[in-house]
Design an enzyme around this catalytic site. Sequence first.
Site, PDB file in Angstrom:
ATOM      1  N   CYS A  35       0.849  -1.141  -0.003  1.00  0.00           N
ATOM      2  CA  CYS A  35       0.042   0.151   0.084  1.00  0.00           C
ATOM      3  C   CYS A  35       0.706   1.380   0.079  1.00  0.00           C
ATOM      4  O   CYS A  35       0.220   2.276  -0.210  1.00  0.00           O
ATOM      5  CB  CYS A  35      -0.872  -0.193   1.368  1.00  0.00           C
ATOM      6  SG  CYS A  35      -2.060  -1.601   0.988  1.00  0.00           S
ATOM      7  N   CYS A 104      -3.360   7.811   7.024  1.00  0.00           N
ATOM      8  CA  CYS A 104      -1.934   7.957   7.549  1.00  0.00           C
ATOM      9  C   CYS A 104      -2.048   8.300   9.029  1.00  0.00           C
ATOM     10  O   CYS A 104      -1.123   7.743   9.794  1.00  0.00           O
ATOM     11  CB  CYS A 104      -1.552   9.124   6.735  1.00  0.00           C
ATOM     12  SG  CYS A 104      -1.266   8.810   5.003  1.00  0.00           S
TER      13      CYS A 104
END
Lengths: 131, 394
Positions: A35, A104
């Site tokens: 990812c 994130c």
Amino acid sequence: MALYSEKVMDHFRNPRNVGVIEDANGVGEVGNLKCGDIMKMYLKIEDDIISDVKFETFGCGSAIASSSMATELIKGQPVEKARELTNQAVAEALDGLPDYKMHCSVLAEEAIIAALDDYEKKSSVSDLSDK
Amino acid sequence: MIYADNAATTKMSDAALNVMIQTAKENWGNPSSLYTHGQRAKEIVEKAREDIAGIIGADRSEITFTSGGSESDNQAILTAAMLGEAKGKKHIISDTFEHHAVLHTLSALEKKGFEVTLLDVHENGIIDPAELEAAIREDTCLVTIMFANNEIGTIQPIKQLGQICRAHGVIFHTDAVQAVGHVHINVNEYNIDMMSASAHKFNGPKGAGFLYAKKGIGLSSLIEGGSQEKGKRAGTENVPAIAAMAAALKENADKTDERSAIVTKMRDRLIEGLLAIPHSVLNGDAKSRLPGNANLCFEGIEGESLLLLLDDKGIAASSGSACTSGSLDPSHVLLAIGRAHDVAHGSLRLTINEETSEKDIEYIIESVTEVVERLRSFSPVWRDLITGKRQFVL
């Protein structure tokens, strides 16, 4: 409108607490290369206080900024306080992240929890060996 | 700013901009109106059609104006699919690294019972004509293969691919959005039946493009309404943009060789300079590629952060990293040429033009080298690579 807030850009351009702690007693790594985000947190914990924290991150601007902000939020804090860190707190401290970048801040939270878990695992082992 | 993202869009040329403004100011009539003011606008549209047809070696009746590359791709593919379906042919051949305007249109057709074969593009980003020939079946109604790839710039052997299609009586469409205005294209010489182009990729305006369709291919209309474009595309013509598109293409066509020589030389220096960065690789064939395209992967770093730091240095570039698109997967183009996910995340596309200077090239090399080094300095992946915990791919 810019993609990121000024605060995200500041932490991205001048990340705080970047690097490695050689004698860290808690280390956590989360994310995966597929990812495109990997975060590694190093903690130095003394008397249940996070006396030092450093990070290394492979990832986008918001991943680097989230790591940096997360280290700022827990530095000098007691372990139990650090455990309460949420991804929302990281994102808010950065004046927000774009929706598709919220993961994130989740990674930053998870990296810190992973490092704290590692610390507790190690300290329970050393407690046992002390006995 | 050093603009190195010409594959994303180009700056309009002065010639195109002047024509666009002048047309909008003076010839704002509706080309469908019968009075003089309307007919003047009509003349401008028809002159543009003639100019564009001339440049690509087509007849004016073979050019249909559209809103750009995506619309042209959709119309070409859906036309060929409908023509095929009428004859019971429902097999289409394409390849794995087409633009999404092609791939997503093909996916939609698969849901309607079409079968799609995607050819391998190999590590060099070039299709093997023999593999196309082997994939053609009795029920193949269309082959659609891009002229040049939008990310890695590799140019396909269009002439041979077209020849194979001709020999088998299959319609050959090419998405030439990245190539038109940058390399010489003659549709007859290249055996092309249908071709898509977009004005803003060759210094024309956004929102204008064209579709070439060889005589005998009756285009299906995507937009129903008035009888503009001979009923193949309803809607009042974007006269200023069409005129500007023709002006831009004309200027580019006149300078193709001269520009190509200058830009290719700078591109090769750029690639050489960037390959000096340890653990880097060029994506796509070094020779058969668009003059201005350099696309590389750098191991141990992620593309979005690279772009942001380059932006701070005044360099506008792009990346196939997932983080730049909002998806989790990196560019399907880089995966198609066999790059591993982690390497594909660290890609950089620089697309220069003749306005780029040799000084700019050296500045880009210096800046990318510095930024890659900086990002590697705190990348846990890079640490694992240099300490031997992880194997280098590049």
